[in-house]
Design a protein around this motif. Structure first.
Motif, short mmCIF file in Angstrom:
data_model
loop_
_atom_site.label_atom_id
_atom_site.label_comp_id
_atom_site.label_asym_id
_atom_site.label_seq_id
_atom_site.Cartn_x
_atom_site.Cartn_y
_atom_site.Cartn_z
N TYR A 26 0.75 -1.22 -0.05
CA TYR A 26 -0.03 -0.02 0.02
C TYR A 26 0.86 1.19 -0.09
O TYR A 26 1.62 1.31 0.95
N HIS A 28 1.05 5.25 0.48
CA HIS A 28 0.29 6.31 1.00
C HIS A 28 0.66 7.73 0.60
O HIS A 28 0.18 8.79 1.19
N GLN A 33 -2.26 8.86 -3.77
CA GLN A 33 -3.50 9.09 -3.38
C GLN A 33 -4.34 9.82 -4.62
O GLN A 33 -5.67 9.56 -4.83
N THR A 39 -7.61 6.69 -0.52
CA THR A 39 -6.81 6.94 0.21
C THR A 39 -5.40 6.50 0.09
O THR A 39 -4.48 6.77 0.91
N TYR A 40 -5.17 5.27 -0.86
CA TYR A 40 -4.00 4.91 -1.01
C TYR A 40 -3.86 4.19 -2.19
O TYR A 40 -4.99 4.12 -2.86
N LYS A 119 -0.20 8.86 5.26
CA LYS A 119 -1.50 8.22 5.62
C LYS A 119 -2.38 8.94 6.47
O LYS A 119 -1.91 9.65 7.38
N CYS A 123 -7.12 6.37 8.59
CA CYS A 123 -6.63 5.04 8.12
C CYS A 123 -5.41 4.77 8.88
O CYS A 123 -4.55 4.16 8.31
N GLN A 124 -5.37 5.20 10.32
CA GLN A 124 -4.16 4.52 11.08
C GLN A 124 -3.92 3.10 11.38
O GLN A 124 -2.77 2.82 11.65
#
Length: 137
Positions: A26, A28, A33, A39-40, A119, A123-124
């Motif tokens: 992924y 980020h 984005q 979001t990624y 990030k 979305c942590q």
């Protein structure tokens, strides 16, 4: 079995003579984005020398954090993102995971997150092994 994929309209198709990506993860970063509209971006890193692309690909030149160019490939017809190609690592290319053929996408196992510094706050939760920027070589 080689990897294969295409854009939304199927004007751009590609194959990579490799059984699985070198890395699946992924990304980020802000540029991913924006290119993905999400979001990624799910990326699949493959050797660039093994990639064969057919169809009307357009390339947008941006700058990476290294100060080197990053070329973002997309279909000239439908605009689907296909890959990003960093000058800082000329031997690899990061295919957009969503562009792989459906049966191949189902087998992906993302194992890394890069650019977690970008990030988004909602979305942590970690999705894979995180790196604040790029992983060490």
């Amino acid at each position: 079995m080689p990897l294969s994929g295409h854009c939304l309209c199927k004007a751009v198709t590609y194959t990579v003579d490799i059984d699985a990506p070198l890395v699946t993860g992924y990304d980020h970063c802000d540029d991913c984005q924006r290119q993905s509209g999400s979001t990624y971006s799910l990326v699949c890193v493959v050797p660039k020398a093994l990639l064969k692309v057919e169809g009307p690909v357009k390339k947008y030149k941006g700058m990476g954090s290294s100060g080197n160019a990053v070329y973002r490939w997309f279909c000239e017809e439908c605009g689907s993102p296909i890959a990003h190609d960093p000058d800082a690592a000329p031997e690899i290319i990061a295919l957009k995971g969503g562009s792989l053929d459906t049966e191949i996408k189902k087998t992906l196992k993302p194992d890394v997150e890069i650019w977690t510094v970008g990030k988004l706050p909602f979305c942590q939760e970690s999705l894979a092994h995180p790196f604040e920027h790029m992983p060490p070589s």
